[in-house]
Design a protein around this motif. Structure first.
Motif, PDB file in Angstrom:
ATOM      1  N   SER A  39      -6.445   1.714   4.405  1.00 20.48           N
ATOM      2  CA  SER A  39      -5.728   0.585   5.018  1.00 20.48           C
ATOM      3  C   SER A  39      -4.395   0.443   4.315  1.00 20.48           C
ATOM      4  N   TRP A  40      -3.328   0.285   5.120  1.00 27.64           N
ATOM      5  CA  TRP A  40      -1.972   0.163   4.616  1.00 27.64           C
ATOM      6  C   TRP A  40      -1.493  -1.284   4.560  1.00 27.64           C
ATOM      7  N   SER A  41      -2.377  -2.227   4.582  1.00 29.10           N
ATOM      8  CA  SER A  41      -1.966  -3.626   4.627  1.00 29.10           C
ATOM      9  C   SER A  41      -1.066  -3.990   3.446  1.00 29.10           C
TER      10      SER A  41
ATOM     11  N   ASP B  17     -10.765  -4.658   5.116  1.00 27.88           N
ATOM     12  CA  ASP B  17      -9.388  -5.147   5.192  1.00 27.88           C
ATOM     13  C   ASP B  17      -9.363  -6.601   5.652  1.00 27.88           C
ATOM     14  N   LYS B  18     -10.229  -6.945   6.573  1.00 26.35           N
ATOM     15  CA  LYS B  18     -10.274  -8.328   7.057  1.00 26.35           C
ATOM     16  C   LYS B  18     -10.851  -9.265   5.993  1.00 26.35           C
TER      17      LYS B  18
ATOM     18  N   GLU C  17       0.025  -4.111   8.867  1.00 29.10           N
ATOM     19  CA  GLU C  17      -1.384  -3.774   9.081  1.00 29.10           C
ATOM     20  C   GLU C  17      -1.437  -2.444   9.804  1.00 29.10           C
TER      21      GLU C  17
ATOM     22  N   SER D  85       0.862  -1.181   0.000  1.00 30.93           N
ATOM     23  CA  SER D  85       0.000   0.000   0.000  1.00 30.93           C
ATOM     24  C   SER D  85       0.896   1.227   0.000  1.00 30.93           C
TER      25      SER D  85
ATOM     26  N   TYR E 139      -4.190   1.259   9.938  1.00 30.18           N
ATOM     27  CA  TYR E 139      -5.386   1.935   9.441  1.00 30.18           C
ATOM     28  C   TYR E 139      -5.281   3.430   9.693  1.00 30.18           C
TER      29      TYR E 139
ATOM     30  N   LEU F 139     -11.650   6.540  12.480  1.00 31.81           N
ATOM     31  CA  LEU F 139     -11.573   5.470  11.497  1.00 31.81           C
ATOM     32  C   LEU F 139     -12.971   5.175  10.973  1.00 31.81           C
TER      33      LEU F 139
ATOM     34  N   VAL G  15     -13.445   0.385   7.051  1.00 27.94           N
ATOM     35  CA  VAL G  15     -12.027   0.152   6.760  1.00 27.94           C
ATOM     36  C   VAL G  15     -11.551  -1.203   7.270  1.00 27.94           C
ATOM     37  N   GLU G  16     -11.669  -1.432   8.559  1.00 25.16           N
ATOM     38  CA  GLU G  16     -11.166  -2.686   9.110  1.00 25.16           C
ATOM     39  C   GLU G  16     -11.948  -3.889   8.603  1.00 25.16           C
TER      40      GLU G  16
END
Length: 266
Positions: A259-261, A194-195, A252, A7, A254, A186, A190-191
Motif C-alpha cells: 500500500s502506497w498510502s 490499509d483501512k 491511496e 510510502s 495498492y 491484490l 492489503v486494503e
C-alpha cells in the motif's frame, strides 16, 4: 510545520514507464513535494524504514555531506548511478541530538548518506536540489510502537522551528508476497489493513495515538508487515503530529502486496 508519512517503494519508483508522471503514485508524491516546497521550510528531518540504530539508542546524520546509499540489490545498473543533489546542516544535526539527549536517550551524530528509503521518494516528489537541508534520523532497532511514537514526540519541537518531519516507510509492505509469486492480484490483506491504518489516523485526534498503537493487535499485522521497520515511520509521524494536528490522506494506491498510502498532519 506539518508532518508527513510517505510510502517510498524501491528504486524502480524512479522509472517513468513503471510509475508514469501522470499516474496516481507519481502525481500524488509530486503533490506532496510541491506542497513542502511551498512551505519554505528551514530544513527536513527524515526517518526511514531502512536505518535502525540500537535497541534503545539512535543515530543522526548531517554532520557533513556523504554519498547516497544504494541499499537495494538486483536492479539494473542505471539505478546505482542515480543522484539526489541536496544539502545537509550540521547545526540541525546537533539540534536533533540535543533534543534526544535532553530525554536521556543515547544518540550519536554520524557521517552517513541518505538511504533509498529517503532519497528515492524525495526525488520522485521533486525535491532534488531543494532550497533547504535534508538530514536523516534512524529508527530504533526494535519493534516497539510505543518507543517510536515517543521518538516522534521528541521531534515535535522541530516543527515550531521551521523543520518538516517526514516518516518514510510503507503502509503495507510484504516483499515475500510481492516477489514470491507470479500472481499480480491484490493480496487479500492489503486494503483491509490499509483501512485499519486510515481509521486510526483519521479518527478522533484524542484517540489517534492509542488507535495507532492498537495496530499491534491486528490479526492482519504480520501479513501486511512480516517485519515492522516499514510501519514504524508511521508511528514516528503520529508522535510528531501530537493530538492537535488534523490528518489528511494524500495518496491511496495498492499494488500486489503493497500500500502506497501517504498522510499529512497539520
Amino acid at each position: 510545520m506539518p508532518v508527513y508519512f510517505v510510502s517510498h517503494g524501491g528504486p524502480n519508483l524512479l522509472d517513468d514507464t513503471e510509475y508514469p508522471p501522470n499516474g496516481a503514485i507519481a502525481s500524488g508524491l509530486r503533490a506532496i513535494g510541491d506542497e513542502i516546497k511551498a512551505l519554505s521550510p528551514r530544513g527536513m528531518v527524515v526517518v526511514s524504514g531502512h536505518w535502525e540504530a540500537g535497541a534503545s539508542s539512535l543515530q543522526v546524520s548531517g554532520i557533513r555531506a556523504e554519498p547516497l546509499i544504494y541499499d537495494f540489490y538486483g536492479f539494473p545498473a542505471s539505478y546505482y548511478k542515480q543522484q539526489f543533489p541536496h544539502t545537509v546542516d550540521p547545526q540541525l544535526s546537533q539540534r536533533v541530538a540535543e533534543l534526544f539527549k535532553a530525554q536521556n536517550i543515547p544518540i550519536d551524530r554520524v557521517a552517513r548518506g541518505l538511504d533509498h528509503g529517503a532519497w528515492v521518494v524525495l526525488k520522485k516528489a521533486g525535491l532534488a536540489n531543494a532550497p533547504f537541508p535534508i538530514i536523516q534520523l534512524s529508527l530504533y532497532k526494535n519493534e516497539s510502537m510505543d518507543m517510536h511514537v515517543q521518538l516522534g514526540k521528541t521531534l515535535a519541537e522541530l516543527r515550531k522551528e521551521g523543520i518538516v518531519v517526514v516518516g518514510s516507510g510503507m503502509a503495507v509492505h510484504n516483499l515475500r508476497d510481492l516477489f514470491g509469486s507470479r500472481s499480480t492480484s491484490l493480496r487479500s490483506y492489503v486494503e483491509p489493513f490499509d483501512k485499519q491504518i486510515e481509521q486510526a489516523v483519521l479518527g478522533p485526534l484524542s484517540e489517534r495515538k492509542n488507535n495507532v498503537l492498537q495496530l499491534k493487535q491486528s490479526k492482519l499485522l504480520r501479513q501486511a508487515h512480516p517485519t515492522l521497520e516499514h510501519l514504524m515511520p508511521l508511528h514516528v509521524a503520529v508522535g510528531a503530529a501530537g493530538d492537535q494536528s488534523k490528518a489528511t490522506k494524500m495518496l491511496e494506491a495498492y499494488q500486489v502486496s503493497m500500500s502506497w498510502s501517504c498522510y499529512r498532519f497539520d
